[in-house]
Design a protein around this motif. Structure first.
Motif, mmCIF file in Angstrom:
data_model
loop_
_atom_site.group_PDB
_atom_site.id
_atom_site.type_symbol
_atom_site.label_atom_id
_atom_site.label_comp_id
_atom_site.label_asym_id
_atom_site.label_seq_id
_atom_site.Cartn_x
_atom_site.Cartn_y
_atom_site.Cartn_z
ATOM 1 N N GLU A 79 0.762 -1.130 0.010
ATOM 2 C CA GLU A 79 -0.007 0.057 -0.016
ATOM 3 C C GLU A 79 0.969 1.268 0.018
ATOM 4 O OE1 GLU A 79 -3.586 -1.745 2.969
ATOM 5 O OE2 GLU A 79 -1.868 -0.751 3.645
ATOM 6 N N ASP A 128 -3.735 0.230 -2.627
ATOM 7 C CA ASP A 128 -3.294 -1.010 -2.847
ATOM 8 C C ASP A 128 -2.234 -0.834 -4.175
ATOM 9 O OD1 ASP A 128 -2.046 -3.523 -3.096
ATOM 10 O OD2 ASP A 128 -3.861 -4.079 -4.317
ATOM 11 N N TYR A 176 -5.774 -6.231 -3.898
ATOM 12 C CA TYR A 176 -7.172 -5.725 -3.671
ATOM 13 C C TYR A 176 -7.625 -4.668 -4.270
ATOM 14 C CZ TYR A 176 -5.675 -2.427 -0.045
ATOM 15 O OH TYR A 176 -5.298 -1.273 0.838
ATOM 16 N N GLY A 205 -7.835 -1.609 -3.727
ATOM 17 C CA GLY A 205 -8.695 -0.594 -3.243
ATOM 18 C C GLY A 205 -7.958 0.452 -2.285
ATOM 19 N N ALA A 243 -13.405 2.147 4.035
ATOM 20 C CA ALA A 243 -12.820 1.022 2.994
ATOM 21 C C ALA A 243 -13.877 1.352 1.901
ATOM 22 C CB ALA A 243 -12.648 -0.034 3.422
ATOM 23 N N TYR A 302 -11.813 -3.034 -1.402
ATOM 24 C CA TYR A 302 -10.891 -3.607 -0.581
ATOM 25 C C TYR A 302 -12.158 -4.609 0.335
ATOM 26 C CZ TYR A 302 -9.788 -4.353 4.569
ATOM 27 O OH TYR A 302 -9.423 -4.895 5.666
ATOM 28 N N TYR A 316 -11.480 -8.826 1.223
ATOM 29 C CA TYR A 316 -11.262 -9.549 2.629
ATOM 30 C C TYR A 316 -12.601 -10.110 3.203
ATOM 31 C CZ TYR A 316 -6.499 -7.606 2.003
ATOM 32 O OH TYR A 316 -5.311 -7.521 1.722
#
Length: 263
Positions: free
Chosen positions: A114, A142, A147, A149, A177, A181, A185
């Protein structure tokens, strides 16, 4: 809940600035502190298992610029103003592999890299910072393709005790978020649902968690001391409603203790 032991470093996202006030060397040489120890962190986002972690902290100041380390996250404070902090940040987010139960039947998630930036401001306080309130906003994206995101974290901390050798601070924080993302997850596709037995789930954008913590440190000699951290976040919104979290826990603890050296 059982501990999972892996030799990794964590990104201590909850940990605020821990530098204890020091006199700036008259010769202009670098000064600061480095601390290393042990702690625990969630095995993955939404897990009720924890993993043992080395706990790494560091603040190195030179000519008005501060290089800071918090586990797998590093950043550079470019502001020479003692109240303002601003600069770039880069770090890593831990993987999700070898999970227990039905979550272990979901696709594994690689470690993410990130990058982004932060800005903060300190209100009030004496010359050591005691009594001050530190606010901060951090934005990371990211850049590894894990991801794809965006995460935005806002935090505020209060320096209850801060002197040349001792500090005690409390803080609160929350993270927003985006959907990329959240779906990586906490989401479950229909195909993954059939494989794992968990219900299909498609989370969206929103706040991921709220959290609080306490950090403390004391130098018992001119160079050596101890720094400790105890905190937790509580998953909210779509992250809390995910079958991944329901298999685990909304509570996400983070803590550790270190031996610190200042120079």
């Amino acid at each position: 809940m059982r501990p999972r032991f892996r030799l990794i470093l964590t990104c201590a996202a909850l940990l605020p600035g821990v530098a204890i006030a020091q006199e700036v060397p008259v010769d202009g040489t670098p000064h600061g502190q480095i601390a290393i120890g042990a702690g625990v962190a969630p095995d993955y986002d939404g897990s009720d298992d924890v993993r043992a972690i080395p706990f790494l902290l560091g603040d190195i100041r030179y000519h008005g610029i501060t290089l800071e380390f918090r586990g797998l996250r590093g950043r550079v404070d470019l502001a020479s103003d003692p109240r303002l902090s601003v600069g770039p940040i880069i770090g890593a987010r831990l993987d999700r592999k070898d999970a227990d139960g039905r979550v272990g039947l979901l696709p594994e998630i690689d470690m993410a890299v990130e990058a982004g930036g932060f800005i903060g401001y300190r209100f009030g306080g004496d010359r050591f910072g005691q009594g001050s309130i530190q606010t901060e906003l951090t934005v990371v994206h990211d850049i590894s393709g894990t991801y794809n995101g965006l995460l935005v974290t806002g935090s505020a901390g209060y320096a209850a005790i801060r002197s040349a050798d001792t500090f005690l601070s409390v803080d609160v924080q929350t993270t927003w978020a985006n959907a990329d993302y959240s779906r990586t997850y906490f989401g479950i596709t229909p195909e993954d649902s059939a494989r794992s037995g968990l219900a299909a789930y498609r989370p969206g954008t929103g706040f991921r968690d709220v959290g609080a913590g306490l950090s403390a440190g004391h130098y018992f000699s001119p160079h050596f001391g101890v720094i400790g951290r105890l905190g937790a976040t509580y998953l909210v919104g779509d992250a809390a409603d995910s079958p991944v979290t329901r298999e685990g826990s909304r509570w996400q603890p983070l803590g550790g203790i270190t031996l610190s050296y200042r120079f």
